[in-house]
Each structure stands twice: as structure tokens, then as C-alpha cells.
Enzyme design. Structure first.
Site, PDB file in Angstrom:
ATOM      1  N   ASN A  10      24.228-115.594 -87.084  1.00 47.45           N
ATOM      2  CA  ASN A  10      24.492-115.448 -85.651  1.00 47.45           C
ATOM      3  C   ASN A  10      24.268-116.801 -84.988  1.00 47.45           C
ATOM      4  O   ASN A  10      23.131-117.232 -84.839  1.00 47.45           O
ATOM      5  CB  ASN A  10      23.540-114.389 -85.069  1.00 47.45           C
ATOM      6  CG  ASN A  10      23.637-114.284 -83.562  1.00 47.45           C
ATOM      7  OD1 ASN A  10      24.584-114.779 -82.957  1.00 47.45           O
ATOM      8  ND2 ASN A  10      22.652-113.638 -82.952  1.00 47.45           N
ATOM      9  N   TRP A  11      25.364-117.430 -84.601  1.00 52.28           N
ATOM     10  CA  TRP A  11      25.247-118.777 -84.015  1.00 52.28           C
ATOM     11  C   TRP A  11      24.792-118.752 -82.560  1.00 52.28           C
ATOM     12  O   TRP A  11      24.524-119.802 -81.985  1.00 52.28           O
ATOM     13  CB  TRP A  11      26.592-119.504 -84.129  1.00 52.28           C
ATOM     14  CG  TRP A  11      26.815-120.144 -85.468  1.00 52.28           C
ATOM     15  CD1 TRP A  11      26.337-119.731 -86.675  1.00 52.28           C
ATOM     16  CD2 TRP A  11      27.570-121.331 -85.720  1.00 52.28           C
ATOM     17  NE1 TRP A  11      26.752-120.587 -87.672  1.00 52.28           N
ATOM     18  CE2 TRP A  11      27.516-121.580 -87.110  1.00 52.28           C
ATOM     19  CE3 TRP A  11      28.296-122.210 -84.928  1.00 52.28           C
ATOM     20  CZ2 TRP A  11      28.156-122.669 -87.718  1.00 52.28           C
ATOM     21  CZ3 TRP A  11      28.942-123.292 -85.518  1.00 52.28           C
ATOM     22  CH2 TRP A  11      28.866-123.514 -86.902  1.00 52.28           C
ATOM     23  N   LYS A  12      24.773-117.555 -81.960  1.00 50.22           N
ATOM     24  CA  LYS A  12      24.413-117.434 -80.539  1.00 50.22           C
ATOM     25  C   LYS A  12      25.263-118.406 -79.705  1.00 50.22           C
ATOM     26  O   LYS A  12      26.407-118.654 -80.056  1.00 50.22           O
ATOM     27  CB  LYS A  12      22.913-117.680 -80.330  1.00 50.22           C
ATOM     28  CG  LYS A  12      22.060-116.895 -81.314  1.00 50.22           C
ATOM     29  CD  LYS A  12      20.615-116.875 -80.911  1.00 50.22           C
ATOM     30  CE  LYS A  12      19.787-116.297 -82.035  1.00 50.22           C
ATOM     31  NZ  LYS A  12      18.482-115.833 -81.586  1.00 50.22           N
ATOM     32  N   HIS A  95      22.131-106.745 -79.602  1.00 47.08           N
ATOM     33  CA  HIS A  95      21.142-107.794 -79.896  1.00 47.08           C
ATOM     34  C   HIS A  95      20.104-107.802 -78.777  1.00 47.08           C
ATOM     35  O   HIS A  95      20.436-107.583 -77.609  1.00 47.08           O
ATOM     36  CB  HIS A  95      21.846-109.150 -80.003  1.00 47.08           C
ATOM     37  CG  HIS A  95      20.965-110.214 -80.577  1.00 47.08           C
ATOM     38  ND1 HIS A  95      19.961-110.818 -79.840  1.00 47.08           N
ATOM     39  CD2 HIS A  95      20.902-110.757 -81.809  1.00 47.08           C
ATOM     40  CE1 HIS A  95      19.331-111.694 -80.605  1.00 47.08           C
ATOM     41  NE2 HIS A  95      19.879-111.678 -81.806  1.00 47.08           N
ATOM     42  N   GLU A  97      18.754-110.081 -77.227  1.00 48.18           N
ATOM     43  CA  GLU A  97      19.051-111.025 -76.140  1.00 48.18           C
ATOM     44  C   GLU A  97      20.054-110.437 -75.154  1.00 48.18           C
ATOM     45  O   GLU A  97      20.101-110.841 -73.999  1.00 48.18           O
ATOM     46  CB  GLU A  97      19.542-112.362 -76.737  1.00 48.18           C
ATOM     47  CG  GLU A  97      18.386-113.122 -77.371  1.00 48.18           C
ATOM     48  CD  GLU A  97      18.774-114.077 -78.488  1.00 48.18           C
ATOM     49  OE1 GLU A  97      19.972-114.393 -78.634  1.00 48.18           O
ATOM     50  OE2 GLU A  97      17.861-114.486 -79.230  1.00 48.18           O
ATOM     51  N   GLU A 164      15.373-106.101 -86.025  1.00 47.71           N
ATOM     52  CA  GLU A 164      14.947-107.435 -85.606  1.00 47.71           C
ATOM     53  C   GLU A 164      13.769-107.311 -84.640  1.00 47.71           C
ATOM     54  O   GLU A 164      13.982-107.114 -83.434  1.00 47.71           O
ATOM     55  CB  GLU A 164      16.092-108.154 -84.881  1.00 47.71           C
ATOM     56  CG  GLU A 164      17.340-108.331 -85.709  1.00 47.71           C
ATOM     57  CD  GLU A 164      18.170-109.488 -85.187  1.00 47.71           C
ATOM     58  OE1 GLU A 164      18.331-110.455 -85.934  1.00 47.71           O
ATOM     59  OE2 GLU A 164      18.607-109.447 -84.039  1.00 47.71           O
ATOM     60  N   GLY A 170      13.611-116.210 -83.202  1.00 49.97           N
ATOM     61  CA  GLY A 170      13.577-117.575 -82.685  1.00 49.97           C
ATOM     62  C   GLY A 170      12.174-118.123 -82.467  1.00 49.97           C
ATOM     63  O   GLY A 170      12.001-119.168 -81.843  1.00 49.97           O
ATOM     64  N   SER A 206      13.608-114.994 -87.536  1.00 51.75           N
ATOM     65  CA  SER A 206      13.103-116.210 -88.187  1.00 51.75           C
ATOM     66  C   SER A 206      13.236-116.176 -89.713  1.00 51.75           C
ATOM     67  O   SER A 206      12.331-116.626 -90.422  1.00 51.75           O
ATOM     68  CB  SER A 206      11.662-116.489 -87.758  1.00 51.75           C
ATOM     69  OG  SER A 206      11.607-116.725 -86.356  1.00 51.75           O
ATOM     70  N   GLY A 227      19.619-116.204 -87.368  1.00 56.68           N
ATOM     71  CA  GLY A 227      19.988-116.968 -86.185  1.00 56.68           C
ATOM     72  C   GLY A 227      19.924-118.455 -86.457  1.00 56.68           C
ATOM     73  O   GLY A 227      20.810-119.042 -87.080  1.00 56.68           O
ATOM     74  N   GLY A 228      18.829-119.080 -86.027  1.00 59.11           N
ATOM     75  CA  GLY A 228      18.685-120.541 -86.105  1.00 59.11           C
ATOM     76  C   GLY A 228      19.045-121.157 -87.450  1.00 59.11           C
ATOM     77  O   GLY A 228      19.762-122.166 -87.505  1.00 59.11           O
TER      78      GLY A 228
HETATM   79  C1  PEP Z   1      19.005-113.520 -84.349  1.00 57.09           C
HETATM   80  O1  PEP Z   1      19.575-114.202 -83.522  1.00 57.09           O
HETATM   81  O2  PEP Z   1      19.459-112.384 -84.579  1.00 57.09           O
HETATM   82  C2  PEP Z   1      17.841-114.051 -85.030  1.00 57.09           C
HETATM   83  C3  PEP Z   1      17.215-113.288 -85.885  1.00 57.09           C
HETATM   84  O3  PEP Z   1      17.464-115.336 -84.722  1.00 57.09           O
HETATM   85  P1  PEP Z   1      16.418-116.274 -85.562  1.00 57.09           P
HETATM   86  O4  PEP Z   1      16.793-116.154 -87.020  1.00 57.09           O
HETATM   87  O5  PEP Z   1      16.633-117.626 -85.007  1.00 57.09           O
HETATM   88  O6  PEP Z   1      15.059-115.711 -85.309  1.00 57.09           O
END
Ligand code: PEP
Length: 244
Positions: A10-12, A95, A97, A164, A170, A206, A227-228
Site C-alpha cells: 500500500n503506497w498510500k 483502511h 486512515e 491491522e 506506520g 509495520s 505500507g512503508g
Molecule cells: C498500511 O498502510 O496498511 C500499513 C500497514 O502501513 P505500515 O506497514 O507502514 O505500518
């Protein structure tokens, strides 16, 4: 039942056309044959360039959200049919966010998942508890309730669930593999429809190359929503190598 692993990036709200070399780097570094599914969910502005860059590749494309409506006067929104049309196979819905930043309720998430399914997309439906809910021992109750209210009536193979924990997204903090496994097993047990054994449940929060192996080795963890670490091709590949 053997469930096929899935790693989704997930590049957000990250990524410009200058970052498209990622596609070539990931495709070149993937194991052959690929023992699972790999998906990238770039921002909407990069869906078309990614479609071109991933042509003939096993890496599939997903979107980060969709409208619950089929079309019409919804400025700025994208319908599931549009996402299918541009080449997506998956779409993330619910999500945290979006739940937190855009006030999306379980009912909104459910209608988005329904729209995705009607358009022929596989929704990746996200669930997760806050730190306060975890510390007060309510994580399982909260997340299984989200499951019951956010998922349309389907067979387990039709959708993907992503657990999640919000406090792990993040932040660099991750659930221990044992805690994550326990929550995944609880979600599978609470699945209200047929096909619990076929349901793929991803862990997100993470996930990095150095914790992926432990998490992905758990019986009920069928992959990861990353994500990251998905922004860096080598880190993403170093996570993918742990799917069996
Ligand atoms: C996500 O955006 O779904 C996520 C899990 O981000 P990260 O891996 O950066 O915690």
C-alpha cells in the site's frame, strides 16, 4: 486447506512517475515460480503507468479505496468499475486512515466492499483496534465486531481480510507473531459465513524484512499488507521471500 499467500503493498499518498522503476526492480527480483500473489496499490495517479509497467508481469494491481456508488455526481471519487477498467484486481476498503480521517463506518466499508464485488474486484477489507482498546483487553471483541459489520455476505474465498492494529501502522511497533496469530485465529473462528478455511487474512502494521518471517510463519497469517516497506523494492522483495 492450503490458502495462497498474498503480499500487498500500500503506497498510500506516495509515489511519482519518477518512482516507476520500482516495477522493473520488483519484477526482476521475484522468485520463479511465485509461491503466492503479489499486489501493488499505488496512488490513483499511478494506476495507468503501473498497468503499462507491469504488463505481462505476475504482479497485480490494486487501488486504495473505491466509492460505494456506481457513478454520477461524486466529485473526486472513483468507482469500482473504473478501477476494474484501469486494470485493478483488488481494492483496499476500510483502511484505518480512511475510517479515522474520512469518518468511514463499518456500514460504509461494507457498501464499498459490495461495490467492489459487483465490479469484479476483490476487496481487501481492513480491521483493527486502537492502542487503548488493546490495552483494555478489548481487541478481539472490537475486531470481530468490525468483521461482522464490515463484510458483505460472501464465501470466504471472495474477499481478503487485513487485520491491522492501528497502533502498529506506520509506528515501527508490531504485534508479536503470537498475538497476531491469536487475533487471526479469532477472526477465522468468528467468520459469519461459509468458507472460513478458504478466507485469506493478512497482517498489517509495520511489517518489515526483519519481522516478516516470524509473522508469515503463523498458521492463520496468510500474507501481509505492507505500507512503508513496500515503497522500497528491495525491502518489499525481502518480505515476499518469506511466503511459502
Ligand atoms: C498500511 O498502510 O496498511 C500499513 C500497514 O502501513 P505500515 O506497514 O507502514 O505500518
Amino acid at each position: 486447506m492450503t490458502r495462497r499467500a498474498l503480499i500487498a503493498g500500500n503506497w498510500k499518498m506516495n509515489g511519482l512517475s519518477a518512482d516507476l522503476g520500482w516495477a522493473q526492480d520488483v519484477c526482476a527480483g521475484l522468485p520463479h515460480p511465485l509461491p503466492g500473489d503479489v499486489v501493488v496499490c499505488p496512488p490513483a495517479t499511478l494506476l495507468f503507468p503501473f498497468k503499462v509497467a507491469l504488463k505481462d508481469s505476475v504482479v497485480e494491481m490494486g487501488a486504495q479505496d473505491c466509492s460505494c456508488f456506481k457513478g454520477g455526481a461524486f466529485t473526486g471519487d472513483l468507482s469500482a468499475t473504473m478501477l476494474k477498467d484501469i486494470g485493478c484486481r483488488y481494492v483496499i476498503v476500510g483502511h484505518s486512515e480512511r475510517r479515522e480521517g474520512h469518518g468511514e463506518s463499518d456500514a460504509n466499508v461494507r457498501t464499498k466492499a459490495e461495490a467492489a464485488l459487483s465490479a469484479g474486484l476483490i476487496p481487501i477489507i481492513c480491521l483493527g483496534e486502537t492502542l487503548e482498546q488493546r490495552e483494555s483487553g478489548k481487541a478481539e471483541a472490537i475486531v470481530t465486531q468490525q468483521l461482522r459489520h464490515s463484510v458483505p455476505q460472501v464465501h470466504g474465498a471472495d474477499v481478503v481480510i487485513a487485520y491491522e492494529p492501528i497502533w502498529a501502522i506506520g509506528t515501527g511497533k508490531t504485534a508479536t507473531a503470537q498475538d497476531a496469530q491469536a487475533l487471526h485465529a479469532a477472526l477465522r473462528a468468528a467468520w459469519p459465513y461459509e468458507g472460513a478455511e478458504a478466507l485469506r487474512i493478512l497482517y498489517g502494521g509495520s511489517v518489515k524484512p526483519d519481522n516478516a518471517q516470524d509473522l508469515l510463519a503463523q498458521k492463520d497469517i496468510d500474507g501481509a499488507l505492507v505500507g512503508g516497506a513496500s515503497l522500497n523494492a528491495q525491502d518489499f522483495l525481502d518480505i515476499i521471500k518469506h511466503i511459502a
